[in-house]
Design an enzyme around this catalytic site. Sequence first.
Site, PDB file in Angstrom:
ATOM      1  CD  GLU A   1       0.590   6.197  10.911  1.00 27.82           C
ATOM      2  OE1 GLU A   1       0.314   6.378   9.716  1.00 27.82           O
ATOM      3  OE2 GLU A   1      -0.271   6.120  11.812  1.00 27.82           O
ATOM      4  CG  HIS A  27       1.196   6.496  16.412  1.00 32.00           C
ATOM      5  ND1 HIS A  27      -0.162   6.615  16.534  1.00 32.00           N
ATOM      6  CD2 HIS A  27       1.438   6.156  15.114  1.00 32.00           C
ATOM      7  CE1 HIS A  27      -0.721   6.371  15.357  1.00 32.00           C
ATOM      8  NE2 HIS A  27       0.224   6.088  14.486  1.00 32.00           N
TER       9      HIS A  27
HETATM   10  N1  DGL Z   1      -4.568   7.899  17.719  1.00 31.99           N
HETATM   11  C1  DGL Z   1      -4.186   9.295  17.750  1.00 31.99           C
HETATM   12  C2  DGL Z   1      -3.988   9.734  19.199  1.00 31.99           C
HETATM   13  O1  DGL Z   1      -3.740   8.943  20.081  1.00 31.99           O
HETATM   14  C3  DGL Z   1      -2.928   9.542  16.938  1.00 31.99           C
HETATM   15  C4  DGL Z   1      -3.141   9.422  15.454  1.00 31.99           C
HETATM   16  C5  DGL Z   1      -4.144  10.440  14.921  1.00 31.99           C
HETATM   17  O2  DGL Z   1      -3.858  11.658  14.915  1.00 31.99           O
HETATM   18  O3  DGL Z   1      -5.229  10.020  14.541  1.00 31.99           O
HETATM   19  O4  DGL Z   1      -4.094  10.901  19.473  1.00 31.99           O
END
Ligand code: DGL
Length: 284
Positions: A154, A188
Site C-alpha cells: 500500500e 494484495h
Molecule cells: N484483503 C486482506 C486479505 O486478503 C488483506 C488486507 C487486510 O488485512 O484487510 O487477507
Amino acid sequence: MDVRDRPIGVFDSGIGGLTVAAAIKRAVPLEHIVYFGDLLHLPYGSKSSRAVLDFTRAAVQFLLSRSVKLVVIACNTATSIAKEQIEAEIDIPVVGVINPGAQAACNLTRSAKIGVIGTERTISSNAYRDAIHTLRPEISVYQKATPLLVPLIEEGWQSHPVMNLVLSEYLKVFEVDGVDAVVLGCTHYPLIKSEVQDILHGVTVVDSADTTAQAIVEILREEHIQREPASKSAESEGYYKIYLTDYTDVFKSMGERILNMAIDDVNIITLNWTEGKINYHIPQ
Ligand code: DGL
C-alpha cells in the site's frame, strides 16, 4: 430484472479485492460488478475472528440490497473466517478465494509440499491447510504469516529494496522445505507475484485472483446466470459500481493501477448499529 443481468457482488476489506474484480473482468467482461470495500475497518488480517465475521455479514447484506446474483468474498481473511457461515445464511452462490487457490496448488505440486503466505488471521485459521487436506490429505502444507507485505504494497514499495529484504526473510522457510508451489493467500499479493517468483526459483507461484475468476466462470455457467450480449453485434461491457465505507488517496491511486482505468465515481456508504448489528446504507 433477468437474473443474468444482475451484477456480481465482490467484497473485500479494502483495495486488494480489486485484483479479484480485475481478474473477473478479464475472464467475463460482460458481467456487471458491484464492489464493496470496507476501508473503514481495514485491515482485517490482524482483527479477531468475531470482528471479521460481523464485518463480512454486514457487507454481504449490503451487496444483497444491490440485487447481486453471486457473492464473491475476495478477501482471504474474510473467506477463511466467514465463508461457510455466509453460505449457510444466504440463498445465492458464494465464492471465496481459498478453495480455488488450494485446488490450483494441489494440481501443480509434484513434491506434495505446498507453501502458503497470508495475513496473520488467514494463516492462524488454517483455512488453506484444511482446504488442501480435503483435496489431498497426503500433502504437507507450510504456512507463513507475512503481515508486513500489505503495508509495504500500500506504500507503493513493490519493487523497493526493502520489499526484497522482507520477502527473502519470509520466504526462506519454503526453500529449506523443498516446497514446489506457493499460494499467494492475500488479495494484495498478486501485485508482488514477480518479486516472489524472483526469490523462489523453480517454484510455481499460485495467484488466487486468477484461479477465483476461473471458479466464477464455472459457477456462472453451471447456474445458467452468465450475462449475454444484448445482440451479436453489440457486446456492451459490464459496469463497475464501487461502494466504500471510507475513501482514501491510496484506494484511488492503487485502484486505478489495478483496474487500469480512472476511478471517478465512488459511492461512500455510512453505517449504523441496530440491535448490535452493523447496517450499511447509501446516504440520501
Ligand atoms: N484483503 C486482506 C486479505 O486478503 C488483506 C488486507 C487486510 O488485512 O484487510 O487477507
